[in-house]
Design an enzyme around this catalytic site. Sequence first.
Site, PDB file in Angstrom:
ATOM      1  N   LYS A  20      -3.294   3.093  -2.397  1.00 58.65           N
ATOM      2  CA  LYS A  20      -4.764   3.203  -2.386  1.00 58.65           C
ATOM      3  C   LYS A  20      -5.289   4.532  -1.109  1.00 58.65           C
ATOM      4  O   LYS A  20      -4.375   4.462   0.308  1.00 58.65           O
ATOM      5  CB  LYS A  20      -5.637   2.011  -1.960  1.00 58.65           C
ATOM      6  CG  LYS A  20      -5.394   1.036  -3.291  1.00 58.65           C
ATOM      7  CD  LYS A  20      -6.995  -0.004  -2.528  1.00 58.65           C
ATOM      8  CE  LYS A  20      -7.987   0.446  -3.302  1.00 58.65           C
ATOM      9  NZ  LYS A  20      -8.025   0.691  -4.512  1.00 58.65           N
ATOM     10  N   MET A  54     -11.429   8.050   7.714  1.00 56.79           N
ATOM     11  CA  MET A  54     -11.149   8.592   6.875  1.00 56.79           C
ATOM     12  C   MET A  54     -11.608   9.876   7.132  1.00 56.79           C
ATOM     13  O   MET A  54     -12.534   9.935   5.806  1.00 56.79           O
ATOM     14  CB  MET A  54     -10.970   7.651   5.827  1.00 56.79           C
ATOM     15  CG  MET A  54     -10.648   6.822   5.409  1.00 56.79           C
ATOM     16  SD  MET A  54     -10.531   5.372   4.552  1.00 56.79           S
ATOM     17  CE  MET A  54     -11.515   4.254   5.224  1.00 56.79           C
ATOM     18  N   ASP A  95       0.972  -0.861   0.032  1.00 55.72           N
ATOM     19  CA  ASP A  95      -0.009  -0.097   0.002  1.00 55.72           C
ATOM     20  C   ASP A  95       0.942   0.622  -0.126  1.00 55.72           C
ATOM     21  O   ASP A  95       1.485   1.188   0.465  1.00 55.72           O
ATOM     22  CB  ASP A  95      -0.357  -0.489   1.628  1.00 55.72           C
ATOM     23  CG  ASP A  95      -1.947  -0.854   1.338  1.00 55.72           C
ATOM     24  OD1 ASP A  95      -2.471  -1.445   0.148  1.00 55.72           O
ATOM     25  OD2 ASP A  95      -3.181  -0.851   2.121  1.00 55.72           O
TER      26      ASP A  95
END
Length: 262
Positions: free
Chosen positions: A56, A164, A35
């Site tokens: 990502k 997030m 990642d």
Amino acid sequence: MTGRVIFVSAGPGAADLITLRGARALGHADVVLADALADPALRELAPNARWISVGKRGFEHSAKQTEINALLVKAAREHAVVVRLKGGDASVFGRLEEELQALAEAGISSEVVPGVTAALAAAAQAQRPLTRRGRGRSVSLTTAMTEAGELIAARSADTEVFYMAGRQLAALSRQLLAAGWAPDTPTLVVSRAGCADAITSEHTLADLARAALLHRGRPTVVTVGTGASPVQGQDRILRATKIVVSPETLPVKAPHTSQSRS
């Protein structure tokens, strides 16, 4: 030849938050699919492996999940040990289900190594236990944005942790107030938890939007409720390491960082 895939949870930021089992798995890897948010220092644990970035990042261009699935299957058919390196804990908002399904359909064996998820790193960073004896018996982990791009927030536990959430603070505050949380509910915001440049700020729920500038552009976790309240007696000791944002406090510009990790 068909190899096996080890999903290694790298933790939320600093390389030394990876587990010993995860570090050993990297040491045996022939290829690592990593990642974007994994600490580059982890490459030292797999010096002989081929590294492939399948990064990502929220709100940025990144590899499609179908492409990652295909790369994973292809790598496992060409190498004995493939490590899929994921930030945080692979089982928490890590798109692990899709990748496990792809491997199962291809007949490829796999193993999952757990790690430190961002909610735990944020709690440790601020020294705010997520559960509290007698008054904090439940914790909910929620992504601040659904796959359809909607923000959904409610009141389902004594402590709610939102992942997030950095670009959603004002809307998150409004939805939680509408769901019945009191305006003075303790709220904690931590960005880049577990990293040397982590920022921690505390607010009331009604004033959560004031944290937006401080944490802008950084992976952010928001804790609301019991787990965001300070531990009695710690205020003086920890004041030097936290930022308290009140209605009278002007936003502080966050320090520039070259890379953000979750």
